[in-house]
Design a protein around this motif. Structure first.
Motif, PDB file in Angstrom:
ATOM      1  N   THR A  61       1.858   3.823  -0.288  1.00 44.60           N
ATOM      2  CA  THR A  61       3.297   3.635  -0.459  1.00 44.60           C
ATOM      3  C   THR A  61       3.917   4.759  -1.280  1.00 44.60           C
ATOM      4  N   LYS A  62       3.091   5.698  -1.761  1.00 42.77           N
ATOM      5  CA  LYS A  62       3.576   6.860  -2.514  1.00 42.77           C
ATOM      6  C   LYS A  62       3.289   8.155  -1.737  1.00 42.77           C
ATOM      7  N   ASN A  74       1.292  -0.226  -6.309  1.00 42.11           N
ATOM      8  CA  ASN A  74       2.132  -1.346  -6.751  1.00 42.11           C
ATOM      9  C   ASN A  74       3.458  -0.866  -7.338  1.00 42.11           C
ATOM     10  N   GLN A  75       4.452  -1.761  -7.359  1.00 44.56           N
ATOM     11  CA  GLN A  75       5.771  -1.408  -7.873  1.00 44.56           C
ATOM     12  C   GLN A  75       5.725  -1.014  -9.347  1.00 44.56           C
ATOM     13  N   GLN A 110       0.790  -3.761   2.882  1.00 40.06           N
ATOM     14  CA  GLN A 110       1.726  -3.240   1.889  1.00 40.06           C
ATOM     15  C   GLN A 110       2.729  -2.239   2.465  1.00 40.06           C
TER      16      GLN A 110
END
Length: 272
Positions: free
Chosen positions: A190-191, A150-151, A215
């Motif tokens: 996402t990382k 998550n952001q 995502q």
């Protein structure tokens, strides 16, 4: 389930896919709402259609708790169905628990003994004595939140303390805990650019990687930087698979999405 048993399944199925069973009654096909237990009916259909394509299922417990006792009963029925019919499949209680020692022990008993999950996600913020009660269970796995998808992960997890990012402190410190061989870690897809550094700290641990699919995480990037000699990855996809269709063909549509990922995973295993 032991780590070696999980690795055997990955090679047998040529897949390291984990399917998230995050059931929202507003998103499932309308005809299932006529069932006595629509949540379980949905899960059973998804499992029946996809079990040969994945090695793990991950129900996020919030999606069951939101429906009260009926939701919790549906979760129990789902895990019982998996353990009875597909005992070779790894199960993850995505519960993100973590509290003082005696409370953590009760959480661990709830998920490992009562429900019969193979693993549970745990928050590390309260430290050693909040995590070790989970680690005390034989052939059960504690999946520690390390670097999430998550952001808001950037609010704390990547902040530097004494020249080292917080998530790296978590990784380094956790290796010294009792029964740390039972640890796995959550690292968001996402990382992916962080995975090389993570593998320097925990080269042999399994990583649960959410964020592929809805995502926007990239499977090839995750494999490039995160795969180890034992594969060491469980790639989770939830919405991108289970909500592929809201029509009568929802299970078949889910299987097609799962198969597409499995084919990509097979290619990555051959490339590695």
């Amino acid at each position: 389930m032991t780590t070696n048993q999980l690795i055997d399944q990955i090679h047998k199925k040529q897949s390291f896919l984990c399917i998230g069973l995050d059931v929202d009654l507003n998103k499932i096909p309308k005809h299932l709402l006529e069932e006595e237990d629509p949540i379980f009916a949905f899960n059973k259909a998804i499992i029946d259609a996809t079990h040969h394509l994945c090695v793990a299922y991950k129900p996020n417990t919030a999606f069951y708790e939101a429906y009260g006792i009926k939701g919790w009963q549906a979760l129990a029925k789902t895990i019982d169905y998996l353990n009875s019919n597909h005992p070779d499949i790894f199960t993850v209680a995505d519960a993100k628990r973590g509290d003082i020692g005696n409370t953590s022990t009760m959480y661990a008993k709830a998920f490992f003994e009562d429900l019969g999950f193979d693993s549970v996600t745990v928050a590390p913020y309260m430290g050693k004595d909040s995590v070790e009660p989970f680690l005390a269970f034989k052939d059960k796995h504690t999946i520690l939140l390390a670097l999430t998808s998550n952001q808001g992960a950037f609010d704390f997890q990547t902040k530097s303390i004494d020249g080292l990012e917080l998530y790296k402190h978590v990784l380094e410190t956790s290796k010294a805990w009792n029964n740390s061989e039972n640890l796995m870690y959550v690292v968001g897809a996402t990382k992916a650019e962080y995975l090389a550094d993570i593998r320097q700290i925990i080269p042999n641990s399994f990583l649960l990687v959410p964020g592929v699919g809805a995502q926007g995480g990239n499977l090839q990037e995750v494999c490039k930087y995160g795969m180890n000699d034992a594969v060491g990855l469980l790639i989770n996809s939830s919405r991108g698979i289970i909500y592929a269709s809201q029509e009568a063909d929802f299970a078949e549509a889910a299987a097609k999405k799962a198969e597409a990922l499995q084919i990509q995973m097979e290619a990555e295993l051959k490339r590695f």
